[in-house]
Design an enzyme around this catalytic site. Structure first.
Site, short mmCIF file in Angstrom:
data_model
loop_
_atom_site.label_atom_id
_atom_site.label_comp_id
_atom_site.label_asym_id
_atom_site.label_seq_id
_atom_site.Cartn_x
_atom_site.Cartn_y
_atom_site.Cartn_z
N SER B 320 0.83 -1.20 0.00
CA SER B 320 0.00 0.00 0.00
C SER B 320 0.87 1.26 0.00
O SER B 320 0.61 2.23 -0.71
CB SER B 320 -0.91 -0.03 1.23
N TRP B 323 2.39 1.67 -3.35
CA TRP B 323 1.38 2.10 -4.32
C TRP B 323 1.32 3.63 -4.38
O TRP B 323 1.10 4.22 -5.43
CB TRP B 323 0.00 1.54 -3.92
N HIS B 324 1.56 4.26 -3.22
CA HIS B 324 1.45 5.73 -3.18
C HIS B 324 2.56 6.43 -3.93
O HIS B 324 2.41 7.58 -4.36
CB HIS B 324 1.42 6.23 -1.73
N GLY B 325 3.69 5.78 -4.06
CA GLY B 325 4.78 6.41 -4.80
C GLY B 325 6.01 5.53 -4.82
O GLY B 325 6.20 4.69 -3.93
#
Lengths: 370, 470
Positions: B320, B323-325
């Site tokens: 997760s 996924w953000h960066g």
């Protein structure tokens, strides 16, 4: 609550999305344009490569913003909210000071910067050479320092602006340089500090950055007396200071550019000056070089009353106009600058204390081809 | 194109609404699709072709999954689709990061690295990739049927209200809405518009203003920053992020509602949570749900005992974070949250009652956002060091506007903890109204918020010179 009410309420919100078209481009409703100097971008033509590289979209976003029908109105709303609730003023480099005084913060002015010795000495050499060469041909040059509000009303500077004494080192070091060379100059800044409470009118208004029209007239009269001594032609005025309900716009120039909905708290009146010429020097052609401090002299046509109509004003040593404010091409006679300026009899080079770091805006360097 | 831009608000949106409402109900997906293509291509003109191509291939693959009789065959198409979607996500978002790290490793053993390609990230790729995956997986699992036409599938993927910043709408939540002939009720139109405006205000009037000062403080002097300033900047960023992201979600949900869609909620007062576990049920809910349904449960969830549950949780949060960066800071951020989630399951939950839980969540989340904000880990550690150095030496004068907005943001963020507000939200009554007076009040606030947001969008940074200066 019925669906009809909801539809009406939705419709009103939807209207807000398209209201701007009535202002621009339809021009059904007119709004006064924003004051101040800012760049309005031009519309970019559509091309596929520009679109694919997103250049077109980027430029259109800026174009649409500046040409948005509600731009002036909503900017005023924003500025008013910021001013009324947070004491913020949205003019380049301007801050709200104590007691409602608006000040322009000049970078380098409070940051303790000063001229390096070489640059200053070199400039003072040029200045002496220029004055000496004119002296030989019977022409005169006058160096004038205009007052700066932040120095004259130092006590009203915003508390968040920190500075160390002595402030405005460019101004101080330039002035000391002139003194050490025994170059004569007029320092209206120092004068204004001494006599700021002497007259019924202020040196600068709370909402203005420059000297007031009335104080500029007082200084103009002094300047003319000084020129009279140098050229041997008497110039004399009768000045009538009077109070009027009609405010002269440039006296409140920051306030105007602040683009607020509600005018700032101020007297509903303003002191103005009628300068009528008693004795003039119409045979003398003057060249005035300076910044926006000269506007008060120019826009009130003080020089026009006293000097030759062929005299000129070079704003920041760039844009030229005649004394009646008619713009002309600088050096329209296509001569070298030295040839061209040889037609003038009197040179008034004006610095404002705040712009002292810019010297004469390159005038002497142009003259000596540097 | 951003929702909070003049181009979107005053040119695109009115034109789109006019087109959409004038289009007969059964053809509305086409006007939505057309507008979404215009919307996306304005901001990423080249990437629209990438999306169109991958979506077309995906559509065919998923049709094959549905048609295939044998499980093995279905699986083949599933893997193909996963490789396609995740491969594209990897190439655009993570390839550069992997090469940089590979080069760093090679550098240690004196081997010349590979040249790092300069890759531009297509806007919203993380969101639409995850949505594509829900379509593929839902159909593979046999839980959903495929959409009846490619146009409808494109509409699902490209639907502009949620395209750029979510919420991530799983196919099973929206497929039937896309296929149906949606009639938009007057209440939904109005509610949606007002929700959109409140979201816009959260973004423009709160997040942007906080963000401006946060950036200034970061530029100010990181080395000599004092403790109070470090806390102020971290709390301000915490609020900025919340109002930015939740504002964007509100705008998306509102726009969806105006078009007759029910887009799932994405935020629910996350800072009133009493544990990080609860926080993740209130923060970016759509991502949390996605991770649970499409990653945590397939990994085994909590079915294989305590320890594998903890490991699964951790993996989910690491992914997760990633996924953000594409950066180590995001991985650390994910691991950090994962750690507290596991700790809560182990023992911490017993101590997190009421106020303690509230403070704990805000503290942990706040520290976490320091990593999230700073791709440069040195900066993150510097801020953390200042936060706990308890030195109060220098001063940075904070603008009254910033202080006011920060306080306002904190009030709004914690407002949900008040019983009446919570009840109203549960009754979907905060933005809607049972009597005329409340409607008029909320409506008037909405109009003021809209005008203020528009004025701030236009005039921020507009500081004309007094006179023209050379």
């Amino acid at each position: 609550m019925k669906g009809r009410t909801y539809n009406i309420l939705f419709f009103v919100l939807a209207i807000l999305l398209v209201l701007h078209f009535l202002f621009y481009p339809l021009s059904i409703i007119k709004d006064s344009p924003l004051n101040g100097s800012f760049h309005v971008p031009e519309k970019q033509n559509f091309t596929i490569p520009d679109y694919l590289s997103k250049r077109y979209q980027d430029s259109m976003e800026v174009f649409l913003k500046y040409n948005f029908g509600l731009f002036p109105g909503l900017t005023r709303v924003h500025n008013q909210v910021e001013y009324s609730f947070f004491d913020e003023i949205h003019v380049y480099d301007v801050h709200k000071g104590k007691d409602g005084y608006l000040h322009r913060y000049v970078p380098g002015y409070f940051e303790g910067k000063q001229f390096d010795n070489y640059s200053l000495n070199h400039y003072l050499d040029l200045l002496n050479r220029f004055a000496d060469s004119l002296k030989a041909s019977g022409k005169v040059v006058v160096w004038v320092i205009a007052p700066d509000k932040s120095l004259v009303y130092k006590e009203t500077l915003p508390s968040e602006i920190t500075y160390k004494e002595p402030i405005n080192l460019y101004y101080e070091s330039f002035k000391n340089g002139l003194r050490s060379r025994k170059s004569s100059f007029i320092d209206f800044n120092e004068l204004a500090i001494k006599e700021k409470d002497k007259y019924p009118f202020p040196v600068c208004n709370k909402g203005g950055i420059h000297w007031t029209q009335a104080y500029s007239a007082r200084c103009y009269d002094s300047l003319c007396k000084y020129i009279s001594q140098l050229v041997g032609t008497e110039i004399e005025h009768k000045i009538n200071y009077y109070m009027t309900g009609t405010v002269w716009g440039p006296d409140y120039d920051i306030e105007n550019v602040a683009n607020l909905l509600i005018p700032l708290e101020r007297d509903d009146s303003c002191y103005l000056a009628d300068v009528s010429a008693v004795k003039t020097a119409k045979n003398k052609k003057i060249l005035l070089v300076g910044d926006s401090f000269c506007h008060a002299w120019m826009w009130n046509k003080f020089f026009e009353k006293d000097f030759h109509p062929g005299s000129e004003f070079w704003y920041y040593n760039r844009d030229a106009s005649l004394l009646d404010n008619k713009t002309i091409a600088r050096n329209s006679e296509n001569k070298t600058i030295r040839e061209y300026i040889s037609k003038f009899d009197v040179f008034v080079i004006t610095y404002s204390a705040a712009n002292a770091n810019m010297l004469d805006y390159g005038f002497l360097k142009d003259v000596f081809g540097e | 194109m951003l929702f909070s831009s003049i181009t979107f608000l005053f040119y695109f949106l009115p034109a789109f609404l006019l087109l959409y409402y004038l289009t007969p109900v059964k053809f509305r997906n086409y006007s939505l699709l057309f507008s979404s293509i215009v919307f996306y291509s304005w901001g990423g003109p080249l990437f629209i072709f990438v999306i169109l191509c991958t979506t077309a291939i995906d559509y065919i693959l998923v049709k094959q999954i549905e048609k295939a009789d044998k499980k093995a065959r279905k699986k083949q198409f599933l893997y193909l689709s996963l490789v396609l979607n995740l491969g594209i996500l990897f190439s655009f978002k993570y390839l550069q990061f992997f090469i940089e790290n590979l080069n760093a490793l090679l550098g240690w053993v004196d081997i010349t690295g590979v040249s790092v390609p300069d890759i531009v990230l297509p806007i919203g790729i993380s969101f639409f990739t995850f949505e594509s995956l829900t379509y593929v997986i839902d159909v593979y699992r046999g839980e959903q049927r495929t959409l009846s036409s490619f146009g409808n599938y494109l509409t699902y993927i490209l639907m502009f209200p949620k395209l750029i910043a979510g919420p991530i709408i799983p196919y099973n939540k929206i497929g039937s809405q896309i296929e149906a002939e949606r009639k938009v009720l007057a209440t939904d139109r109005l509610k949606g518009f007002m929700r959109f405006i409140f979201g816009l205000s959260k973004k423009v009037l709160i997040a942007n203003i906080l963000g401006e000062t946060v950036d200034q403080i970061y530029k100010y002097d990181l080395v000599n920053m004092n403790t109070s300033l470090a806390w102020i900047v971290s709390i301000a960023y915490t609020m900025q992020l919340y109002f930015d992201f939740s504002g964007y979600s509100d705008m998306a949900i509102g726009l969806g509602q105006m078009l007759g869609f029910r887009i799932p909620e994405n935020f629910n007062f996350p800072y009133i949570s009493r544990s990080i576990t609860e926080f993740w049920k209130r923060w970016h809910i759509s991502l949390g749900n996605w991770m649970r349904n499409y990653l945590y449960i397939p990994l085994g969830g909590n079915r294989a005992g305590k320890y594998s549950t903890y490991i699964n949780l951790w993996i989910v949060f690491l992914i997760s974070g990633f996924w953000h960066g594409a950066g180590w800071n995001y991985i650390i951020w994910g691991a950090f949250h994962g750690f507290f989630l596991v700790m809560e399951r182990l023992f911490l939950h017993k101590y997190l009652k009421n106020g303690v839980g509230l403070l704990y969540v805000f503290f942990v989340a706040n520290i976490g956002w320091v990593f999230f904000k700073n791709e440069d880990l040195n900066t993150a550690f510097q801020i953390l060091q200042h936060m706990f150095s308890f030195q109060f030496t220098n001063s940075f004068s904070l603008e009254p506007r910033f202080v006011f907005v920060l306080l306002l943001a904190l009030i709004f963020a914690f407002m949900g903890a008040l019983k009446p507000v919570e009840e109203q939200i549960q009754n979907e009554d905060l933005l809607f109204f049972k009597n005329g007076f409340r409607l008029a009040t909320v409506y008037a606030i909405c109009v003021v918020c809209f005008l203020l947001s528009a004025s701030y969008l236009l005039a921020e940074g507009f500081n004309p010179f007094i006179y023209f200066r050379f």
